[in-house]
Enzyme design. Structure first.
Site, mmCIF file in Angstrom:
data_model
loop_
_atom_site.group_PDB
_atom_site.id
_atom_site.type_symbol
_atom_site.label_atom_id
_atom_site.label_comp_id
_atom_site.label_asym_id
_atom_site.label_seq_id
_atom_site.Cartn_x
_atom_site.Cartn_y
_atom_site.Cartn_z
ATOM 1 N N SER A 184 0.849 -1.186 0.000
ATOM 2 C CA SER A 184 0.000 0.000 0.000
ATOM 3 C C SER A 184 0.884 1.235 0.000
ATOM 4 C CB SER A 184 -0.901 0.027 1.235
ATOM 5 O OG SER A 184 -1.559 1.276 1.362
ATOM 6 N N TYR A 210 -2.475 -0.206 10.718
ATOM 7 C CA TYR A 210 -2.469 -0.587 9.296
ATOM 8 C C TYR A 210 -1.211 -0.081 8.602
ATOM 9 C CZ TYR A 210 -4.051 -0.955 4.433
ATOM 10 O OH TYR A 210 -4.165 -1.247 3.099
#
Length: 706
Positions: free
Chosen positions: A583, A596
């Site tokens: 990501s 995250y």
């Protein structure tokens, strides 16, 4: 024998009078109907094997006169799935007139091009080499099939005598000869010498049967094959135990599958010395009866008889000299033990080629075995794709059936090596191979994409299949996985995928998924660590449970799957690709993202570490960094979308546009965009790239690596 569904024990009577009545008067439609019924029963013919035809009157477009036209399955087709577009249509009188210019058996191949001068339907398929075999026979409907029961008699030492006695002279006999124009003339000569016969047995090859209507031909075919199969059944065991009795006792089912999964990647590596191959495994009872028998060592080297069989399976199989309970844990030792057997097989095949080749023979093809036998365990087959590997196993099973039948009533005979070579390296067969589409970029490769039942994972799986790969679909949601499997079956067929229920935090499930890859395809080449979830909370609201879940799925899951896949890849010795879907959050700091974002950073650095360690084994590790892939993504389920919207002070509905506007390209990112990046890394053009990162985020300057 009356024609009803209960009349036949060894074949399936599938004719539906109501369906056939709808086609009355259309002989071509009835031909297709009959062909599909015959092809639906693998006891009647193997995949892609045999030909069916009909002769019917049609108007000549040039003269307007009614002329006789023969419709026959075109080159390379399969009668089970035959449609009108798969037929060749020829003027019967022109085809038979070619006899006037036929120069003899030494000039057989030149006749094939002359078939084109006989074409009636200019949109029809190319005529096959079997065209004259049907053309010179006068019957309206003809079936040429390769049923195991008939070939068992055709391949028996006393096949001609058995055929005469079994059918009382109503089935003719033509000795083995390569298909072609001359064989067509021999069939006509056999009929002329034996008027009134109902069919002809071709030595070591197959069966011709016929009728004046589609139904008569269908029934005649079933009755003849039924009689052959019944005769074989009555004789099994009369000469002693089948295949000389059992020499090896099979492992129990679960142990067979475990052993097969353990050795399949090693075998695949050996068989892929020239190009990447895909595998298939079977432990069918018919296979086990043969490979565990006392007669295996005598019969296996003889090779097959029917041309269709050895074209798919090579001249003979490789039999492994391994105990069924052999310890395979020391991969290096197993490879050292097996290497001489593969070297010997390649030498045998090369000697076969050099001994039998002609001045104009095509170059030698891959010398590796197609069929590999492991007594007590099962049979492996390896070929360019899953369908070809599976069909090769089916053909060798047909060959086993033939050997079993022939041995029961006489002695099995195979084709002489030179005759086999003349078929395998026939210039017409080579031309057919050259006409086949070129392999796609991922042909011969096997991919496991975690979380591939939806969203990004499914998009990657679809892209890989479209580019030629086989995939192992997986998900921790069984219902979602079943839906994805049904979708792939509909769109790509059963050979494109396998399935495994998989939670990436569950090591036993990971092992089961790798086992599924090995049993279904022989191993795995590409891993895409895509499974994930996201939790967006402020540091005050972030719980330890949230933290552990993120790190278990994203970091530990990536580690465990990579670890298991690396073991398989090293067994294969073919290198491999690992792509980690990370990501932009691995590089960009943002609010409400401590768990995250830090887990993604760990994934990114773990990728670098793995790339550094695995490069020596030819295993490349690269990263794709998406951002804001909202479409069909599990990440956006639950509270993540709400959490991100809250962090940015907008509504959930405004998120897609918000993410697009903050990018340099002002683009919304879709799952297909991530799939394209994964393909770019695996498709061959970046084969010397590892440890790299591709951003697929529309351009987020804060996420630039440099």
């Amino acid at each position: 024998m009356s024609a009803n569904t209960t009349s036949f024990k060894h074949v399936s009577y599938l004719w539906d009078e109501a369906e056939a009545a709808k086609l009355a008067g259309d002989e071509v439609a009835l031909l297709i109907y009959r062909s599909n019924l015959l092809g639906a029963d693998l006891r009647l013919t193997n995949y892609g094997g045999g030909n069916t035809s009909c002769k019917a009157m049609a108007k000549d477009p040039l003269t307007g006169k009614e002329v006789e036209i023969m419709w026959i399955k075109g080159s390379g087709g399969d009668i089970g799935t035959l449609k009108k577009s798969g037929l060749a249509a020829l003027y019967v009188d022109r085809l038979r007139a070619l006899r006037n210019i036929y120069r003899g058996i030494e000039h057989e191949d030149e006749m094939v091009e002359l078939f084109n001068h006989c074409i009636y339907d200019l949109n029809s398929k190319a005529p096959s080499i079997d065209t004259p075999l049907h053309g010179f026979l006068p019957f309206k409907h003809i079936d040429h099939l390769h049923p195991d029961a008939a070939i068992a008699i055709a391949a028996a030492k006393d096949g001609e005598k058995i055929t005469q006695e079994l059918f009382g002279g109503t089935i003719g006999w033509v000795p083995w000869q390569k298909p072609g124009f001359d064989l067509g003339l021999q069939l006509k000569e056999c009929l002329d010498k034996n008027p009134g016969i109902r069919g002809i047995m071709l030595g070591s090859h197959g069966l011709f049967t016929w009728g004046d209507t589609a139904y008569e031909s269908y029934i005649n075919t079933l009755e003849v094959i039924e009689r052959c199969a019944d005769y074989l059944e009555q004789n099994y065991g009369k000469k002693g135990p089948v295949f000389g009795g059992q020499k090896v006792q099979s492992l129990i089912k679960a142990d067979r599958l475990s052993k097969a999964a353990e050795i399949a990647p090693i075998l695949r590596g050996f068989c892929s010395s020239e190009r990447s191959m895909v595998g298939h495994f079977t432990d069918d009872d018919r296979v086990l009866e043969f490979i565990n028998s006392n007669d295996l060592d005598r019969l296996a080297p003889m090779g097959t008889s029917c041309p269709d069989h050895f074209l798919r399976t090579k001249i003979s199989p490789l039999v492994l000299d391994l105990a069924k309970d052999e310890d395979l844990s020391d991969v290096k030792a197993v490879k050292e033990k097996l290497a001489p057997a593969f070297d010997a097989y390649r030498k045998m095949y090369t000697d076969y080629y050099n001994t039998c080749k002609h001045d104009n023979s095509p170059a030698i093809r891959d010398a590796n075995p197609v069929i590999i036998i492991y007594p007590g365990v099962g049979m492996f087959s390896f070929s360019k794709d899953k369908q070809t590997a599976r069909v090769a196993a089916e053909f060798y099973t047909n060959a086993i059936n033939v050997m079993k039948g022939a041995e029961a009533v006489s002695e099995y005979t195979s084709l002489p090596r030179q005759e086999a070579f003349n078929i395998e390296y026939w210039l017409l067969e080579e031309a057919k191979l050259q006409r086949m589409p070129k392999p796609k970029a991922l042909s011969g490769r096997v991919a496991l994409i975690t979380g591939s039942a939806g969203g990004i994972g499914k998009a990657i799986a679809r892209k890989f299949v479209e580019e030629g790969a086989c995939v192992i679909l997986n998900d921790m949601n069984a219902e979602r996985l079943a839906e994805a499997a049904e979708e792939f079956k509909k769109d790509f067929g059963k050979d494109a995928y396998a399935t495994a229920e998989l939670d990436v935090t569950n090591q036993p499930q990971i092992e089961v998924a790798m086992k599924a890859a090995a049993l279904s395809f022989g191993g795995v080449d590409i891993i895409v660590n895509n499974a994930g979830l996201s939790i967006s909370k402020s540091i005050e609201d972030h719980s330890q449970k949230d933290w552990d879940l993120l790190y278990d799925v994203l970091v530990k899951g990536q580690f465990l799957v990579t670890q298991a896949a690396t073991a398989v890849m090293k067994k294969q010795g073919m290198g491999g690709d690992i792509i980690n879907i990370v990501s932009k959050n691995a590089l960009v700091s943002g609010p409400n993202n401590a768990g995250y974002g830090s887990a993604k950073a760990a994934q990114l650095h773990l990728s670098r570490l793995n790339a550094a360690e695995l490069g020596a084994d030819g295993i490349r590790v690269n990263v794709v960094n998406p951002d804001a892939v909202i479409s069909d993504s599990n990440i956006w389920a639950g509270g993540w979308a709400e959490g991100r919207a809250k962090a940015y002070g907008i509504t959930v509905d405004e998120l897609p546009a918000y993410y697009a506007k903050r990018t340099l390209l002002n683009k919304i990112i879709l799952p297909a965009d991530i799939a394209n990046a994964c393909f770019a890394l695996t498709g061959g053009l970046l084969s010397k790239s590892t440890g790299n990162m591709i951003n697929v985020d529309g351009g987020v300057a804060m996420a630039f690596a440099r």
